[in-house]
Design an enzyme around this catalytic site. Structure first.
Site, PDB file in Angstrom:
ATOM      1  N   SER A 167      -1.109   2.911  -5.382  1.00  0.00           N
ATOM      2  CA  SER A 167       0.338   3.082  -5.509  1.00  0.00           C
ATOM      3  C   SER A 167       0.743   2.673  -6.916  1.00  0.00           C
ATOM      4  O   SER A 167       0.311   1.618  -7.397  1.00  0.00           O
ATOM      5  CB  SER A 167       1.046   2.208  -4.477  1.00  0.00           C
ATOM      6  OG  SER A 167       2.440   2.288  -4.596  1.00  0.00           O
ATOM      7  N   HIS A 206       0.845  -1.183   0.000  1.00  0.00           N
ATOM      8  CA  HIS A 206       0.000   0.000   0.000  1.00  0.00           C
ATOM      9  C   HIS A 206       0.891   1.248   0.000  1.00  0.00           C
ATOM     10  O   HIS A 206       1.834   1.335   0.786  1.00  0.00           O
ATOM     11  CB  HIS A 206      -0.908   0.027   1.237  1.00  0.00           C
ATOM     12  CG  HIS A 206      -1.634   1.320   1.431  1.00  0.00           C
ATOM     13  ND1 HIS A 206      -1.469   2.110   2.552  1.00  0.00           N
ATOM     14  CD2 HIS A 206      -2.520   1.954   0.628  1.00  0.00           C
ATOM     15  CE1 HIS A 206      -2.240   3.188   2.442  1.00  0.00           C
ATOM     16  NE2 HIS A 206      -2.878   3.115   1.287  1.00  0.00           N
ATOM     17  N   SER A 207       0.616   2.180  -0.898  1.00  0.00           N
ATOM     18  CA  SER A 207       1.301   3.470  -0.920  1.00  0.00           C
ATOM     19  C   SER A 207       2.815   3.269  -0.990  1.00  0.00           C
ATOM     20  O   SER A 207       3.317   2.670  -1.938  1.00  0.00           O
ATOM     21  CB  SER A 207       0.884   4.277   0.315  1.00  0.00           C
ATOM     22  OG  SER A 207       1.182   5.639   0.176  1.00  0.00           O
ATOM     23  N   LEU A 208       3.587   3.759   0.010  1.00  0.00           N
ATOM     24  CA  LEU A 208       5.031   3.565  -0.002  1.00  0.00           C
ATOM     25  C   LEU A 208       5.381   2.084  -0.105  1.00  0.00           C
ATOM     26  O   LEU A 208       6.321   1.703  -0.811  1.00  0.00           O
ATOM     27  CB  LEU A 208       5.657   4.166   1.264  1.00  0.00           C
ATOM     28  CG  LEU A 208       7.129   3.859   1.512  1.00  0.00           C
ATOM     29  CD1 LEU A 208       8.005   4.397   0.389  1.00  0.00           C
ATOM     30  CD2 LEU A 208       7.582   4.419   2.864  1.00  0.00           C
ATOM     31  N   GLY A 230       3.782  -0.197  -1.649  1.00  0.00           N
ATOM     32  CA  GLY A 230       3.614  -0.587  -3.043  1.00  0.00           C
ATOM     33  C   GLY A 230       4.783  -0.164  -3.900  1.00  0.00           C
ATOM     34  O   GLY A 230       5.198  -0.878  -4.825  1.00  0.00           O
TER      35      GLY A 230
END
Length: 306
Positions: free
Chosen positions: A147, A121-123, A125
Site C-alpha cells: 500500500s 494493509h491495502s486500503l 494502509g
C-alpha cells in the site's frame, strides 16, 4: 471499549479477545491480542485491513507483535463485525480516516504520549498514511503492507466518476448470493483481484459472513462495492504523502497489486522518512504463505526506539 472472551472454536487465531469501540455515529469491532510480556511505556499497535477483508487478515502477524505490545485489529466500517453506515451514506475514503481519528481520540488517547503504532494493509494502509499525515503527533510509526497512498484519477475523470457512482447508488446493490456453507464462499474468495490460498480464504471468510435461511451471505455492506463519487488527483496524493513526518515502512510484495504498476517512484520520493523492503508473496503477503519475513521486518521496525 469492551472485551469478551473469543470462543476458540470460532477461529484458528491465537488467543485474543473480541472488542467493540462505540463512536459517535457507529460502533467499530475488532480483536485484541494482549501483550504476553507487557513492556512499560510501549504504545499499542493498531492494525487496519484491506477492502472487503476484516481484522483476521492479521491472524498470523498479530501474535508475533504481541510479545510485548498490546495489538488491536480493527474491522473498518461496513466490514467484519463493525457497524454499517446509515442509509443514504456511502463509504468515502476520508470518512474512514475520520473513524480512525475518533477511535484513537476516544479510546487510545490515554496511552504513552497519546501515540500509537499503525499497521495497514491495502486500503487500511491508505487510511493509516492519511491519518498519520494529518495527525503526526499521535503516530509513533507507520507500516504500509502493499500500500502506498490513495488511488488517484486525472481531473478529467471527475464528472465521469461522479456519474458512475450516482448511477450505481440509484440502481442499488442487487440480490445477495446465498452460499450453502462458508467453504463454498471461501472458494469464491480464493479467486478475484487478489487470489488467496484455501487456508487464507477460510481464515477471513467466517468473520465476513452471516447465516440466513438456506445458507450464508456476505455480512459486509454491499455498498462497499459501489464506486467512490470523487477521488484525489495524483498531485494531491503526492502533497499528502509529503506531509508525513512519521517514521514509515513500505513493504512491497513481489507479486502484489502494486508490483506490475509503474510510476511509483515519485510517491516513494515524497515520503520524508521512508524505509522500503521487498518480500516474496502476493498482495496478502502477511497472511498467505511464508509470512515470517513480513513479521520480522515489522517487529524490528516498530520496536525500534524513537
Amino acid at each position: 471499549m469492551t472485551d469478551t472472551a473469543l470462543n476458540p472454536e470460532d477461529t484458528d487465531t491465537a488467543p485474543c479477545e473480541e472488542v467493540t469501540w462505540p463512536l459517535q455515529d457507529i460502533e467499530l469491532a475488532g480483536l485484541h491480542w494482549p501483550a504476553k510480556y507487557p513492556t512499560a511505556g510501549a504504545c499499542p499497535v493498531l492494525m487496519l485491513h484491506g477492502w472487503l477483508d476484516n481484522c483476521l487478515t492479521f491472524d498470523r502477524l498479530a501474535p508475533s507483535l504481541a510479545e510485548s505490545r498490546n495489538v488491536f485489529g480493527i474491522d473498518m466500517a461496513g466490514h467484519g463485525h463493525s457497524g454499517h453506515r446509515p442509509s443514504g451514506q456511502s463509504y468515502l475514503l476520508m470518512d474512514y480516516v475520520a473513524d480512525l481519528a475518533e477511535l484513537i481520540a476516544q479510546h487510545f488517547a490515554e496511552g504513552p504520549e497519546g501515540r500509537v503504532d499503525l499497521v495497514g494493509h491495502s486500503l487500511g494502509g491508505i487510511v493509516c498514511v492519511l491519518y498519520a499525515a494529518a495527525f503526526p503527533e499521535h503516530v509513533r510509526s507507520l507500516v504500509m503492507i502493499d500500500s502506498l497512498g490513495p488511488i488517484s484519477r486525472p481531473s478529467a475523470d471527475t464528472i465521469p466518476q461522479l456519474r458512475k457512482a450516482i448511477k450505481k447508488r440509484l440502481a442499488g446493490s442487487g440480490k445477495p448470493v446465498v452460499y450453502p456453507d462458508t467453504r463454498t464462499a471461501g472458494k469464491a474468495r480464493e479467486g478475484g483481484l487478489s487470489p488467496l490460498s484455501t487456508e487464507a480464504a477460510m481464515t477471513l471468510i467466517p468473520r465476513n459472513m452471516k447465516a440466513v435461511d438456506g445458507g450464508y451471505v456476505w455480512g459486509t455492506d454491499p455498498r462497499l462495492r459501489h464506486p467512490s463519487p470523487i477521488m484525489l488527483e495524483e498531485t494531491q496524493v503526492l502533497a499528502s504523502l509529503a506531509k508525513l513526518t512519521t517514521r514509515a515502512l513500505f513493504i512491497r510484495a513481489e507479486h502484489g497489486l502494486l508490483a506490475q504498476r509503474e510510476g511509483w517512484q515519485p510517491r516513494l520520493d515524497a515520503i520524508p522518512h521512508l524505509e522500503t523492503i521487498t518480500v516474496a508473496g502476493g498482495h496478502h503477503c502477511h497472511l498467505d504463505g511464508d509470512v515470517e519475513p513480513v513479521n520480522h521486518a515489522i517487529r524490528a521496525f516498530i520496536n525500534h526506539d524513537s
